[in-house]
Design an enzyme around this catalytic site. Structure first.
Site, PDB file in Angstrom:
ATOM      1  N   GLU A  29       8.693  43.166  72.176  1.00  0.00           N
ATOM      2  CA  GLU A  29       8.841  44.240  71.733  1.00  0.00           C
ATOM      3  C   GLU A  29       9.359  45.912  72.777  1.00  0.00           C
ATOM      4  O   GLU A  29       8.675  45.302  73.656  1.00  0.00           O
ATOM      5  CB  GLU A  29       8.550  45.274  70.736  1.00  0.00           C
ATOM      6  CG  GLU A  29       8.297  46.175  70.042  1.00  0.00           C
ATOM      7  CD  GLU A  29       7.980  46.860  68.543  1.00  0.00           C
ATOM      8  OE1 GLU A  29       7.144  46.258  68.278  1.00  0.00           O
ATOM      9  OE2 GLU A  29       8.332  48.055  68.154  1.00  0.00           O
ATOM     10  N   ASN A 176      12.711  45.551  59.452  1.00  0.00           N
ATOM     11  CA  ASN A 176      10.929  45.338  60.347  1.00  0.00           C
ATOM     12  C   ASN A 176      10.247  45.999  59.385  1.00  0.00           C
ATOM     13  O   ASN A 176      10.276  47.585  59.176  1.00  0.00           O
ATOM     14  CB  ASN A 176      10.761  45.898  61.174  1.00  0.00           C
ATOM     15  CG  ASN A 176       9.644  45.545  61.902  1.00  0.00           C
ATOM     16  OD1 ASN A 176       8.502  43.807  62.312  1.00  0.00           O
ATOM     17  ND2 ASN A 176       8.735  46.370  62.252  1.00  0.00           N
ATOM     18  N   GLU A 177       9.393  45.739  58.935  1.00  0.00           N
ATOM     19  CA  GLU A 177       7.964  47.066  57.930  1.00  0.00           C
ATOM     20  C   GLU A 177       8.469  47.897  57.196  1.00  0.00           C
ATOM     21  O   GLU A 177       8.419  49.192  57.267  1.00  0.00           O
ATOM     22  CB  GLU A 177       7.022  46.975  59.133  1.00  0.00           C
ATOM     23  CG  GLU A 177       6.109  45.807  59.612  1.00  0.00           C
ATOM     24  CD  GLU A 177       4.638  46.343  60.559  1.00  0.00           C
ATOM     25  OE1 GLU A 177       4.938  47.385  60.710  1.00  0.00           O
ATOM     26  OE2 GLU A 177       4.040  45.728  60.720  1.00  0.00           O
ATOM     27  N   TYR A 254      -2.324  41.157  60.481  1.00  0.00           N
ATOM     28  CA  TYR A 254      -3.355  41.543  62.214  1.00  0.00           C
ATOM     29  C   TYR A 254      -4.376  41.243  61.817  1.00  0.00           C
ATOM     30  O   TYR A 254      -5.601  41.744  60.963  1.00  0.00           O
ATOM     31  CB  TYR A 254      -3.081  42.591  62.730  1.00  0.00           C
ATOM     32  CG  TYR A 254      -1.990  42.813  63.074  1.00  0.00           C
ATOM     33  CD1 TYR A 254      -1.350  42.562  65.080  1.00  0.00           C
ATOM     34  CD2 TYR A 254      -0.515  43.501  62.534  1.00  0.00           C
ATOM     35  CE1 TYR A 254      -0.034  42.737  64.934  1.00  0.00           C
ATOM     36  CE2 TYR A 254       0.501  43.304  63.125  1.00  0.00           C
ATOM     37  CZ  TYR A 254       0.550  43.247  64.846  1.00  0.00           C
ATOM     38  OH  TYR A 254       2.266  43.081  65.262  1.00  0.00           O
ATOM     39  N   GLU A 311       4.017  38.206  63.153  1.00  0.00           N
ATOM     40  CA  GLU A 311       4.175  39.006  63.047  1.00  0.00           C
ATOM     41  C   GLU A 311       2.326  39.093  63.413  1.00  0.00           C
ATOM     42  O   GLU A 311       1.445  39.034  62.016  1.00  0.00           O
ATOM     43  CB  GLU A 311       3.660  40.394  63.583  1.00  0.00           C
ATOM     44  CG  GLU A 311       5.168  41.308  63.995  1.00  0.00           C
ATOM     45  CD  GLU A 311       5.300  42.869  64.041  1.00  0.00           C
ATOM     46  OE1 GLU A 311       4.244  43.444  63.659  1.00  0.00           O
ATOM     47  OE2 GLU A 311       6.078  43.205  63.576  1.00  0.00           O
ATOM     48  N   GLN A 360       1.729  40.000  71.271  1.00  0.00           N
ATOM     49  CA  GLN A 360       3.030  39.742  71.348  1.00  0.00           C
ATOM     50  C   GLN A 360       2.912  39.220  72.558  1.00  0.00           C
ATOM     51  O   GLN A 360       1.930  38.612  73.075  1.00  0.00           O
ATOM     52  CB  GLN A 360       3.833  41.490  71.104  1.00  0.00           C
ATOM     53  CG  GLN A 360       4.057  41.930  70.282  1.00  0.00           C
ATOM     54  CD  GLN A 360       5.160  43.054  70.708  1.00  0.00           C
ATOM     55  OE1 GLN A 360       5.651  43.254  71.879  1.00  0.00           O
ATOM     56  NE2 GLN A 360       4.821  43.850  69.513  1.00  0.00           N
TER      57      GLN A 360
HETATM   58  O1  AHR Z   1       3.425  44.709  67.225  1.00  0.00           O
HETATM   59  C1  AHR Z   1       3.250  45.934  67.352  1.00  0.00           C
HETATM   60  C2  AHR Z   1       3.262  46.877  65.573  1.00  0.00           C
HETATM   61  O2  AHR Z   1       3.021  46.084  64.588  1.00  0.00           O
HETATM   62  C3  AHR Z   1       4.720  46.440  65.549  1.00  0.00           C
HETATM   63  O3  AHR Z   1       5.793  46.747  66.033  1.00  0.00           O
HETATM   64  C4  AHR Z   1       5.048  46.804  64.299  1.00  0.00           C
HETATM   65  O4  AHR Z   1       6.079  45.890  63.639  1.00  0.00           O
HETATM   66  C5  AHR Z   1       3.727  46.102  63.383  1.00  0.00           C
HETATM   67  O5  AHR Z   1       3.323  46.998  62.758  1.00  0.00           O
END
Ligand code: AHR
Length: 510
Positions: A29, A176-177, A254, A311, A360
């Site tokens: 990103e 995205n999101e 995450y 992600e 990432q």
């Molecule tokens: O990876 C960092 C961020 O985490 C990304 O931009 C977003 O999609 C997520 O909240």
């Protein structure tokens, strides 16, 4: 020192799902030092580069057979206007990257630079289109610019910018999101937009897009169900479902050491309790993948629609003294174990889960590579990707667990401490094993049936402490070495793992 035991059975002559190489996908990103410094240094940099892309990073990622790269975000994708990133660099307008550090983005890395990066990596591009602040026409034009030949307006513009032939772009993200930074929408609002934007993200000249709808956060099964319900062709013949407007939906997950967003925990200074909380949270990926898969099964039992986790990874507090908006974090043996666990879950769910992208690739969150000026460090997580590379596009062989006493039980909860997965291709098989036990060893016994086999080689990733990590001064503090803990006893593969370790065993199949 206690030892956990896991006994399983694996049928090497029974093929499970193919483990798509795209489960080993990546994400870059416009965030912190991922694109700028991490990948892109510019043609005039003293750092060795090819057309502005640093050679050391490309080489390292080629060595783990990077299959795809998602770009330009993340949250950034929904404020990115691609037209600002094409044409002569000195004429490109700049913008403010409001999500990540509020820095000015000069758009010097744009579409052509990204496609060049993918070519250098030998990776397939996964472009995330802007739904949050973009228009249907803008996304439609971007697809045309990238993939159409002939005399169409966007193909002409691309040629004016120096590229004659269209590129192949297999993967296309529809926002995205969208439940958060991508527009704060409800599932119902987004589902309508996904249909509209996907309709105009056309296939040109034989380039068939695999459109990926922005799916839920974590375990938001309502979002998944809302998207799945909207697929009008369900119930019809399977072949016709390929004409659905989007072909997959994605979710994000995450791992943190706490539930407090303000204090996610340090990457390198953590105690036993934080470690246990981390692993408990990491194990939730299993429940969440299966949960989304169950919802999808109800509407699409033949699994024609893919599930994508675009992600995933650990997210800690930023390294002290670094920009809080840049999400730069170190990476320890703990991160490597989280990765080992995720891959076993991904392999076990490979029928539905078709792609995953770690967040990432360089200098941000659970990175493969950390750069410091002209220097580069490979992280413990990188080594898990390297040791597991043989699973890419291999046939999975599910591990049927007969018994296991390998469990951590404590105040924060309970979790399995041994996990393993097996795949094969042609004359060899690869067994991955993770011992999550912070203090005790673990023994895995796998009865391997259906083919004759021999142990060929084995490697282990371990270190004296869970906090061990690689730095420019000590780049190999955590690195794989040859492993002698795997042996054959009758038809059983026996592997003795030291505490907190990740190992792979390669077998020769007769
Ligand atoms: O990876 C960092 C961020 O985490 C990304 O931009 C977003 O999609 C997520 O909240």
């Amino acid at each position: 020192m206690s030892t956990g035991n896991l006994h399983g059975v694996v049928d090497l002559d029974v093929a499970g799902a193919t483990i798509s190489r795209h489960l080993y996908g990546h994400f870059a990103e416009h965030l912190g030092r991922c694109i700028y410094e991490g990948f892109w240094v510019g043609e005039d940099s003293p750092i060795q580069n090819t057309a502005g892309v640093r050679d050391d990073v490309v080489q390292a990622l080629k060595e783990i057979s990077i299959p795809n790269l998602r770009w330009p975000g993340g949250c950034f994708a929904d404020e990115y206007h691609w037209m600002n990133g094409v044409g002569p660099r000195e004429e490109r307008p700049s913008m403010v990257n409001t999500h990540w550090g509020d820095v000015v983005e000069d758009n010097s890395f744009g579409t052509h630079e990204f496609m060049q990066l993918c070519e250098l990596l030998g990776a397939e591009p996964y472009v995330s289109g802007n739904v949050g602040s973009g228009t249907v026409a803008e996304m439609s034009d971007w697809v045309e610019y990238l993939t159409r030949s002939g005399d169409a307006p966007m193909s002409r513009l691309r040629r004016e910018h120096g590229r004659t032939e269209p590129w192949k772009v297999p993967f296309w993200g529809i926002g995205n999101e969208s439940w958060g930074c991508g527009g704060n929408m409800t599932a119902e609002q987004y589902t309508q937009l996904a249909s509209q934007f996907s309709t105009y993200a056309r296939n040109h000249d034989g380039n068939e897009l695999y459109r990926i709808a922005a799916g839920p956060n974590r375990d938001d099964y309502h979002w998944t169900e809302t998207l799945m319900k909207s697929i009008s062709t369900l119930g019809g013949p399977v072949e016709e479902r390929h004409h659905t407007r989007w072909q997959a939906l994605s979710f994000h997950y995450y791992t943190h050491a706490s539930d407090d967003w303000q204090h996610k925990g340090s990457a390198t200074e953590f105690d036993a309790e934080e470690y246990h909380r981390t692993i408990l949270n990491a194990w939730r990926i299993d429940e969440i993948v299966r949960g989304h898969a169950r919802v999808m099964d109800a509407y699409d039992p033949e699994a024609t629609i893919g599930l994508v986790c675009d992600e995933w990874g650990t997210w800690w507090d930023v390294e002290p003294g670094t920009n809080p908006g840049f999400l730069f974090q170190q990476n320890t043996l703990r991160d490597a174990l989280v990765a080992g666990l995720h891959f076993d879950v991904f392999h076990a769910n490979a029928r539905r889960l078709v792609m995953a992208n770690i967040a990432q690739t360089v200098n941000v969150l659970q990175a493969m590579v950390l750069t410091d000026g002209a220097k580069m460090v490979l992280t413990p997580t990188y080594h898990v990707f390297a040791m597991n590379a043989g699973h890419q596009d291999a046939t999975s062989h599910p591990v049927q667990v007969v018994s296991s006493d390998a469990r951590y039980r404590g105040e924060v909860g309970e979790y399995a401490t041994l996990t393993t997965s097996v795949s094969s291709r042609e004359g060899s098989a690869l067994v991955s094993l993770t011992n999550l036990d912070a203090e005790g060893g673990g023994t895995v016994r796998l009865d391997l049936r259906g083919r004759d086999w021999q142990v060929a080689t084995a490697k282990i990733l371990a270190a004296p402490s869970l906090q061990a990590h690689n730095t420019v001064q000590d780049p190999s503090a955590v690195a794989p070495v040859a492993f002698d803990g795997a042996r054959r006893e009758g038809d059983t593969l026996v592997v003795d793992l030291p505490p907190h370790s990740f190992a792979t065993v390669e077998l020769t199949l007769a």
